[in-house]
Design a protein around this motif. Sequence first.
Motif: not given
Length: 356
Positions: A163-185
């Motif tokens: 669960e920690v690997a999923f929520y930290m490694g997948y959910l948190m990381s992908s939300m941060a990276l996708c949010g940064l790229a979409l927000g920058l555009q």
Amino acid sequence: SLCVYYIVHQLLHCDSTYMMDVEKKGIPAAVNPAKIYRAAGLVVASSLIMLPEAIVYWISCNGVNIPTDQLDGTSDVFPAGVLLGAGAAEVVLVFLGLSLGLGSLLFEINASMFSFWCAVLTLPLGWYVFVVNTIARPIFNFRHDAAPPVPPADGWATKFREEVAFYMGYLMSSMALCGLALGLQFFSVLNLYKVQTGTDEPANVSKHRTRLAYYSFLVTVLGVGMLGVSCWVRVQEGPGRLASPVIYPPNVIVYPDVQVMGGVWTVAYGLMGFVTMMKPECSNILKCMGALMWCWYLGFHVMTQVALAGPGLYGSGAQLALLFTAVSVALPYFAHEIEKALSLEQTSNTVGMNKL
């Protein structure tokens, strides 16, 4: 070659004759065309950053071959129609951004109303892509043991680690990276509209500080997610090369130690963004860190770990290379904006004192 020709042509014609004719090109007379070029260039860059992800995602959705009777999904299969809609929305985002940015940069088309509607459309389309790609689909896959994510070859030793690997490694990381790229555009499109209409606020230091703080927070979250999943992989699988890659997008782990190092540096990079927000004199340090982080992301993450994970991830390698470019560029860009705003503020105060 055509792009280079037009850019050189535009730069050569930033003279007084051009300035006298700007109103005919849809730009207020008080606006320096150089500001238009810079804002349009950011729109083009942020859209190109999203281009590989949009294409890879559309292809992964099998967008042109899905039978109409399979669009709804099942209790164990995420609805293909929703994925297809997210892929199409991301392609439209890129198309709007490139049309707007290249039209302004190369062909001097500065229709502020078109920029306004691009900004209006970018917001809901971006949110739809964000919710589907980084929240709905990952949670659905995790609950139904679908890929991604791809855990260690023998599975996780405990449910807690899983669960920690999923929520930290997948959910948190992908939300941060996708949010940064979409927000920058979205920011770049809205910024171009404001520059075209003369409503931008280049001397508003507080706004630039807020933006730097927001993107620094996303980078820090990304680093924490990278660090969390890579540490658990190292604890369970050891420090050496893994027999099979562990994939929690955007984390592709072949060498756990390398990914741990990247997580630590990303956290430090995000925290340096907060330091620069409070002390703009540190902006040069942040810019150097951004360049070094870009080298690490490409050299040690994409060109090493993603490449060794197998040919099935080659498309994702191009996608991640540009998404991490957004991470490397965003913080130095807003730090530079703070520097410019402080300089303008100081100049304005000096002029005011001279008048007194």
